[in-house]
Design a protein around this motif. Sequence first.
Motif, PDB file in Angstrom:
ATOM      1  N   GLN A  23      35.419  61.604  59.303  1.00  0.00           N
ATOM      2  CA  GLN A  23      36.695  61.408  59.990  1.00  0.00           C
ATOM      3  C   GLN A  23      37.835  62.107  59.252  1.00  0.00           C
ATOM      4  O   GLN A  23      38.718  62.700  59.878  1.00  0.00           O
ATOM      5  CB  GLN A  23      37.000  59.915  60.136  1.00  0.00           C
ATOM      6  N   ARG A  24      37.820  62.062  57.930  1.00  0.00           N
ATOM      7  CA  ARG A  24      38.858  62.724  57.131  1.00  0.00           C
ATOM      8  C   ARG A  24      38.834  64.228  57.378  1.00  0.00           C
ATOM      9  O   ARG A  24      39.872  64.856  57.590  1.00  0.00           O
ATOM     10  CB  ARG A  24      38.666  62.432  55.644  1.00  0.00           C
ATOM     11  N   LYS A  25      37.626  64.814  57.378  1.00  0.00           N
ATOM     12  CA  LYS A  25      37.515  66.254  57.621  1.00  0.00           C
ATOM     13  C   LYS A  25      37.982  66.609  59.025  1.00  0.00           C
ATOM     14  O   LYS A  25      38.649  67.627  59.222  1.00  0.00           O
ATOM     15  CB  LYS A  25      36.083  66.717  57.400  1.00  0.00           C
ATOM     16  N   SER A  26      37.642  65.774  59.999  1.00  0.00           N
ATOM     17  CA  SER A  26      38.076  66.014  61.376  1.00  0.00           C
ATOM     18  C   SER A  26      39.595  65.965  61.475  1.00  0.00           C
ATOM     19  O   SER A  26      40.226  66.835  62.102  1.00  0.00           O
ATOM     20  CB  SER A  26      37.447  64.969  62.300  1.00  0.00           C
ATOM     21  N   ILE A  27      40.190  64.977  60.849  1.00  0.00           N
ATOM     22  CA  ILE A  27      41.652  64.836  60.871  1.00  0.00           C
ATOM     23  C   ILE A  27      42.302  66.015  60.151  1.00  0.00           C
ATOM     24  O   ILE A  27      43.309  66.566  60.617  1.00  0.00           O
ATOM     25  CB  ILE A  27      42.081  63.486  60.259  1.00  0.00           C
ATOM     26  N   GLU A  28      41.729  66.417  59.010  1.00  0.00           N
ATOM     27  CA  GLU A  28      42.277  67.559  58.280  1.00  0.00           C
ATOM     28  C   GLU A  28      42.206  68.827  59.129  1.00  0.00           C
ATOM     29  O   GLU A  28      43.137  69.640  59.122  1.00  0.00           O
ATOM     30  CB  GLU A  28      41.535  67.762  56.962  1.00  0.00           C
ATOM     31  N   ALA A  29      41.117  69.025  59.869  1.00  0.00           N
ATOM     32  CA  ALA A  29      40.985  70.207  60.724  1.00  0.00           C
ATOM     33  C   ALA A  29      42.040  70.178  61.829  1.00  0.00           C
ATOM     34  O   ALA A  29      42.684  71.207  62.108  1.00  0.00           O
ATOM     35  CB  ALA A  29      39.582  70.267  61.317  1.00  0.00           C
ATOM     36  N   ARG A  30      42.220  69.008  62.464  1.00  0.00           N
ATOM     37  CA  ARG A  30      43.245  68.891  63.506  1.00  0.00           C
ATOM     38  C   ARG A  30      44.637  69.124  62.934  1.00  0.00           C
ATOM     39  O   ARG A  30      45.472  69.789  63.553  1.00  0.00           O
ATOM     40  CB  ARG A  30      43.173  67.526  64.190  1.00  0.00           C
ATOM     41  N   LEU A  31      44.901  68.603  61.752  1.00  0.00           N
ATOM     42  CA  LEU A  31      46.201  68.823  61.117  1.00  0.00           C
ATOM     43  C   LEU A  31      46.405  70.296  60.776  1.00  0.00           C
ATOM     44  O   LEU A  31      47.514  70.826  60.934  1.00  0.00           O
ATOM     45  CB  LEU A  31      46.337  67.968  59.852  1.00  0.00           C
ATOM     46  N   ALA A  32      45.351  70.950  60.300  1.00  0.00           N
ATOM     47  CA  ALA A  32      45.460  72.381  59.990  1.00  0.00           C
ATOM     48  C   ALA A  32      45.790  73.166  61.256  1.00  0.00           C
ATOM     49  O   ALA A  32      46.623  74.088  61.220  1.00  0.00           O
ATOM     50  CB  ALA A  32      44.164  72.878  59.359  1.00  0.00           C
ATOM     51  N   GLU A  33      45.142  72.801  62.370  1.00  0.00           N
ATOM     52  CA  GLU A  33      45.446  73.465  63.650  1.00  0.00           C
ATOM     53  C   GLU A  33      46.906  73.233  64.032  1.00  0.00           C
ATOM     54  O   GLU A  33      47.610  74.165  64.435  1.00  0.00           O
ATOM     55  CB  GLU A  33      44.543  72.933  64.768  1.00  0.00           C
ATOM     56  N   LYS A  34      47.358  71.989  63.926  1.00  0.00           N
ATOM     57  CA  LYS A  34      48.738  71.675  64.287  1.00  0.00           C
ATOM     58  C   LYS A  34      49.725  72.402  63.380  1.00  0.00           C
ATOM     59  O   LYS A  34      50.768  72.883  63.832  1.00  0.00           O
ATOM     60  CB  LYS A  34      48.968  70.162  64.239  1.00  0.00           C
ATOM     61  N   ILE A  35      49.396  72.474  62.084  1.00  0.00           N
ATOM     62  CA  ILE A  35      50.268  73.168  61.133  1.00  0.00           C
ATOM     63  C   ILE A  35      50.340  74.651  61.491  1.00  0.00           C
ATOM     64  O   ILE A  35      51.423  75.249  61.480  1.00  0.00           O
ATOM     65  CB  ILE A  35      49.791  72.956  59.678  1.00  0.00           C
ATOM     66  N   ALA A  36      49.186  75.247  61.801  1.00  0.00           N
ATOM     67  CA  ALA A  36      49.170  76.666  62.165  1.00  0.00           C
ATOM     68  C   ALA A  36      49.997  76.903  63.425  1.00  0.00           C
ATOM     69  O   ALA A  36      50.792  77.865  63.493  1.00  0.00           O
ATOM     70  CB  ALA A  36      47.727  77.143  62.362  1.00  0.00           C
ATOM     71  N   THR A  37      49.821  76.022  64.425  1.00  0.00           N
ATOM     72  CA  THR A  37      50.596  76.146  65.661  1.00  0.00           C
ATOM     73  C   THR A  37      52.087  75.985  65.379  1.00  0.00           C
ATOM     74  O   THR A  37      52.918  76.751  65.893  1.00  0.00           O
ATOM     75  CB  THR A  37      50.130  75.088  66.685  1.00  0.00           C
TER      76      THR A  37
END
Length: 159
Positions: free
Chosen positions: A96-110
């Motif tokens: 779950q932590r990795k999934s959340i980190e990936a979603r956050l990375a996407e949001k940060i990039a956007t």
Amino acid sequence: MPQLAFETFVPQLVWLVITFGFLYLMMARVALPRIATVLEERRDRIADDLDQAEQFKRQTDEAIAAYEKALAEARANAHEIAQATRDRLHEETERQRKSIEARLAEKIATAEKQIAATKEKALGNVRAVAIEVAEAVVTELLGNTDRAATERAVDSELK
């Protein structure tokens, strides 16, 4: 006193021997065998009770050993279950932590792309506003303006 009269002393001794002999035979033939039988039964009953107590003690010791063994097995089993649960929860949490980190990375990039676009748009507007302000100031001060010269001056200052 008749007991101390020496004339009756011999018959008293004879009756004493007869009575003592009768009582001795009665005790030896009747009372003592009954007492011996009761004592023997009592000794046997005590020995049986002691044997039974020893057997119960062995059974109790076996039951205690079985209980302790079952308790140790239950504790080990509980420890294994707890460890497996901890491992499973740790893996799930990590996933779950990795999934959340990936979603956050996407949001940060956007968000960074949006910020860059907004910054570029704002800088484009700044250039236009700066040119207009510079042109207005030059017109106020000098009266005439050269649009191309004003744009070159603003571009050189913005870089």
